[in-house]
Design a protein around this motif. Structure first.
Motif, PDB file in Angstrom:
ATOM      1  N   SER A 136       0.815  -1.225   0.000  1.00 34.07           N
ATOM      2  CA  SER A 136       0.000   0.000   0.000  1.00 34.07           C
ATOM      3  C   SER A 136       0.849   1.276   0.000  1.00 34.07           C
ATOM      4  N   LEU A 137       2.089   1.212   0.460  1.00 35.39           N
ATOM      5  CA  LEU A 137       2.933   2.406   0.536  1.00 35.39           C
ATOM      6  C   LEU A 137       3.885   2.583  -0.639  1.00 35.39           C
ATOM      7  N   GLY A 138       4.286   1.496  -1.248  1.00 39.33           N
ATOM      8  CA  GLY A 138       5.367   1.524  -2.220  1.00 39.33           C
ATOM      9  C   GLY A 138       5.143   2.409  -3.425  1.00 39.33           C
ATOM     10  N   ARG A 139       3.947   2.432  -3.917  1.00 42.00           N
ATOM     11  CA  ARG A 139       3.671   3.218  -5.112  1.00 42.00           C
ATOM     12  C   ARG A 139       3.971   4.695  -4.878  1.00 42.00           C
ATOM     13  N   GLU A 140       3.493   5.221  -3.768  1.00 40.11           N
ATOM     14  CA  GLU A 140       3.722   6.627  -3.438  1.00 40.11           C
ATOM     15  C   GLU A 140       5.204   6.918  -3.198  1.00 40.11           C
ATOM     16  N   LEU A 141       5.918   5.924  -2.667  1.00 39.30           N
ATOM     17  CA  LEU A 141       7.342   6.099  -2.360  1.00 39.30           C
ATOM     18  C   LEU A 141       8.246   5.735  -3.533  1.00 39.30           C
ATOM     19  N   LYS A 142       7.643   5.390  -4.679  1.00 40.32           N
ATOM     20  CA  LYS A 142       8.364   4.978  -5.882  1.00 40.32           C
ATOM     21  C   LYS A 142       9.239   3.753  -5.627  1.00 40.32           C
ATOM     22  N   MET A 143       8.747   2.852  -4.786  1.00 40.58           N
ATOM     23  CA  MET A 143       9.405   1.575  -4.513  1.00 40.58           C
ATOM     24  C   MET A 143       8.478   0.484  -5.035  1.00 40.58           C
ATOM     25  N   ARG A 144       8.843  -0.140  -6.147  1.00 37.43           N
ATOM     26  CA  ARG A 144       8.011  -1.160  -6.771  1.00 37.43           C
ATOM     27  C   ARG A 144       8.537  -2.541  -6.442  1.00 37.43           C
ATOM     28  N   ILE A 145       7.659  -3.420  -6.037  1.00 38.08           N
ATOM     29  CA  ILE A 145       8.021  -4.786  -5.691  1.00 38.08           C
ATOM     30  C   ILE A 145       7.661  -5.716  -6.848  1.00 38.08           C
ATOM     31  N   VAL A 146       8.577  -6.621  -7.175  1.00 32.51           N
ATOM     32  CA  VAL A 146       8.314  -7.702  -8.110  1.00 32.51           C
ATOM     33  C   VAL A 146       8.620  -8.991  -7.347  1.00 32.51           C
ATOM     34  N   GLY A 147       7.601  -9.768  -7.062  1.00 33.15           N
ATOM     35  CA  GLY A 147       7.776 -11.055  -6.396  1.00 33.15           C
ATOM     36  C   GLY A 147       7.820 -12.154  -7.437  1.00 33.15           C
ATOM     37  N   VAL A 148       8.814 -13.043  -7.330  1.00 34.62           N
ATOM     38  CA  VAL A 148       8.993 -14.114  -8.296  1.00 34.62           C
ATOM     39  C   VAL A 148       9.016 -15.443  -7.544  1.00 34.62           C
ATOM     40  N   GLY A 149       8.218 -16.410  -7.972  1.00 35.08           N
ATOM     41  CA  GLY A 149       8.229 -17.711  -7.313  1.00 35.08           C
ATOM     42  C   GLY A 149       7.363 -18.730  -8.016  1.00 35.08           C
ATOM     43  N   THR A 150       7.420 -19.947  -7.506  1.00 31.30           N
ATOM     44  CA  THR A 150       6.602 -21.005  -8.083  1.00 31.30           C
ATOM     45  C   THR A 150       5.159 -20.909  -7.609  1.00 31.30           C
ATOM     46  N   THR A 151       4.954 -20.310  -6.444  1.00 30.91           N
ATOM     47  CA  THR A 151       3.606 -20.125  -5.915  1.00 30.91           C
ATOM     48  C   THR A 151       3.631 -19.040  -4.846  1.00 30.91           C
ATOM     49  N   ASP A 152       2.490 -18.464  -4.608  1.00 32.30           N
ATOM     50  CA  ASP A 152       2.349 -17.603  -3.427  1.00 32.30           C
ATOM     51  C   ASP A 152       1.225 -18.124  -2.540  1.00 32.30           C
ATOM     52  N   GLU A 153       0.638 -19.238  -2.943  1.00 33.10           N
ATOM     53  CA  GLU A 153      -0.479 -19.815  -2.196  1.00 33.10           C
ATOM     54  C   GLU A 153      -0.078 -20.261  -0.794  1.00 33.10           C
ATOM     55  N   ALA A 154       1.136 -20.766  -0.643  1.00 31.65           N
ATOM     56  CA  ALA A 154       1.566 -21.332   0.636  1.00 31.65           C
ATOM     57  C   ALA A 154       2.270 -20.320   1.529  1.00 31.65           C
ATOM     58  N   LEU A 155       2.323 -19.079   1.118  1.00 29.29           N
ATOM     59  CA  LEU A 155       3.022 -18.094   1.945  1.00 29.29           C
ATOM     60  C   LEU A 155       2.278 -17.902   3.262  1.00 29.29           C
ATOM     61  N   SER A 156       2.981 -18.053   4.338  1.00 28.02           N
ATOM     62  CA  SER A 156       2.357 -17.857   5.652  1.00 28.02           C
ATOM     63  C   SER A 156       2.795 -16.503   6.196  1.00 28.02           C
ATOM     64  N   ILE A 157       2.384 -15.471   5.501  1.00 31.55           N
ATOM     65  CA  ILE A 157       2.730 -14.104   5.880  1.00 31.55           C
ATOM     66  C   ILE A 157       1.463 -13.428   6.380  1.00 31.55           C
ATOM     67  N   ARG A 158       1.541 -12.894   7.569  1.00 33.70           N
ATOM     68  CA  ARG A 158       0.387 -12.184   8.115  1.00 33.70           C
ATOM     69  C   ARG A 158       0.040 -10.998   7.215  1.00 33.70           C
ATOM     70  N   GLY A 159      -1.193 -10.944   6.782  1.00 33.96           N
ATOM     71  CA  GLY A 159      -1.659  -9.838   5.946  1.00 33.96           C
ATOM     72  C   GLY A 159      -1.506 -10.071   4.455  1.00 33.96           C
ATOM     73  N   TRP A 160      -0.945 -11.224   4.051  1.00 34.15           N
ATOM     74  CA  TRP A 160      -0.714 -11.449   2.622  1.00 34.15           C
ATOM     75  C   TRP A 160      -2.011 -11.471   1.817  1.00 34.15           C
ATOM     76  N   LYS A 161      -3.015 -12.160   2.311  1.00 36.93           N
ATOM     77  CA  LYS A 161      -4.271 -12.273   1.562  1.00 36.93           C
ATOM     78  C   LYS A 161      -4.878 -10.888   1.306  1.00 36.93           C
ATOM     79  N   ALA A 162      -4.810 -10.009   2.288  1.00 35.95           N
ATOM     80  CA  ALA A 162      -5.376  -8.671   2.130  1.00 35.95           C
ATOM     81  C   ALA A 162      -4.535  -7.796   1.201  1.00 35.95           C
ATOM     82  N   SER A 163      -3.228  -8.024   1.141  1.00 31.28           N
ATOM     83  CA  SER A 163      -2.373  -7.183   0.307  1.00 31.28           C
ATOM     84  C   SER A 163      -2.248  -7.693  -1.126  1.00 31.28           C
ATOM     85  N   ARG A 164      -2.622  -8.929  -1.359  1.00 33.09           N
ATOM     86  CA  ARG A 164      -2.471  -9.552  -2.667  1.00 33.09           C
ATOM     87  C   ARG A 164      -3.156  -8.793  -3.802  1.00 33.09           C
ATOM     88  N   PRO A 165      -4.321  -8.177  -3.600  1.00 33.85           N
ATOM     89  CA  PRO A 165      -4.935  -7.419  -4.702  1.00 33.85           C
ATOM     90  C   PRO A 165      -4.102  -6.215  -5.163  1.00 33.85           C
TER      91      PRO A 165
END
Length: 186
Positions: A136-165
């Protein structure tokens, strides 16, 4: 710009993933080994300009189009990756202050590639937490994230489901064809 077809396979549309990241924000590139994920991520970095950083647990860093690459140390430790994420957190804070004091023109764009996210976020949980915070912050700060992987379904990161969109999802198949997710899935 590239021509893509939406997930229903019916409506062509253009997305400027490369040279105009403000239109896209953050990106997930998901696919099996050899599907072209790294090739696509490298092409994206090469066209965006600004600084590029790759954080990868791969032993061989590979060719990332001249980006700064942080990988495991000579003992196989993830410490350099954890330090890189801590440094990015400090950069985020510096950019918040610069944005407040000088406006967006004071910020150089930066593209951050988190490679092999399923492995990286297991051994460096701070990387996943950073991806969530920056969604939610990166765009305004001009910090772009590119995540690369075989899946993101198994990520056990708090808040991932809400940030995924906040991430455009590109799914690569073994024939190096890509499907751009239209962000309607949750």
């Amino acid at each position: 710009a590239l021509m893509w077809t939406d997930t229903a396979g019916s409506t062509p549309f253009r997305v400027n993933l490369f040279s105009n990241p403000p239109d896209v924000g953050h990106t997930l590139i998901i696919g099996g080994t050899g599907a072209g994920k790294t090739t696509l991520a490298t092409a994206m970095m090469g066209d965006r300009g600004g600084r590029s950083i790759v954080i990868s647990p791969k032993v061989s860093a590979g060719n990332w189009s001249g980006a700064e690459v942080i990988t495991l140390d000579d003992t196989g430790s993830y410490d350099p990756l954890a330090q890189a994420v801590a440094d990015l957190e400090m950069e985020k804070r510096r950019r918040i202050v610069a944005l407040k004091q000088h406006g967006p023109d004071a910020l150089e764009p930066i593209t951050i590639v988190f490679d092999e996210i399923q492995d990286l976020t297991t051994f460096v949980p701070e990387a996943g937490e950073f991806m969530v915070r920056m969604s939610s912050l990166g765009r305004e700060l001009k910090m772009r994230i590119v995540g690369v992987g075989t899946t993101d379904e198994a990520l056990s990161i708090r808040g991932w489901k809400a940030s995924r969109p906040n991430y455009v999802r590109i799914e690569m198949d073994p024939n190096r064809r890509a499907t751009l997710n239209d962000r309607t899935e949750t």
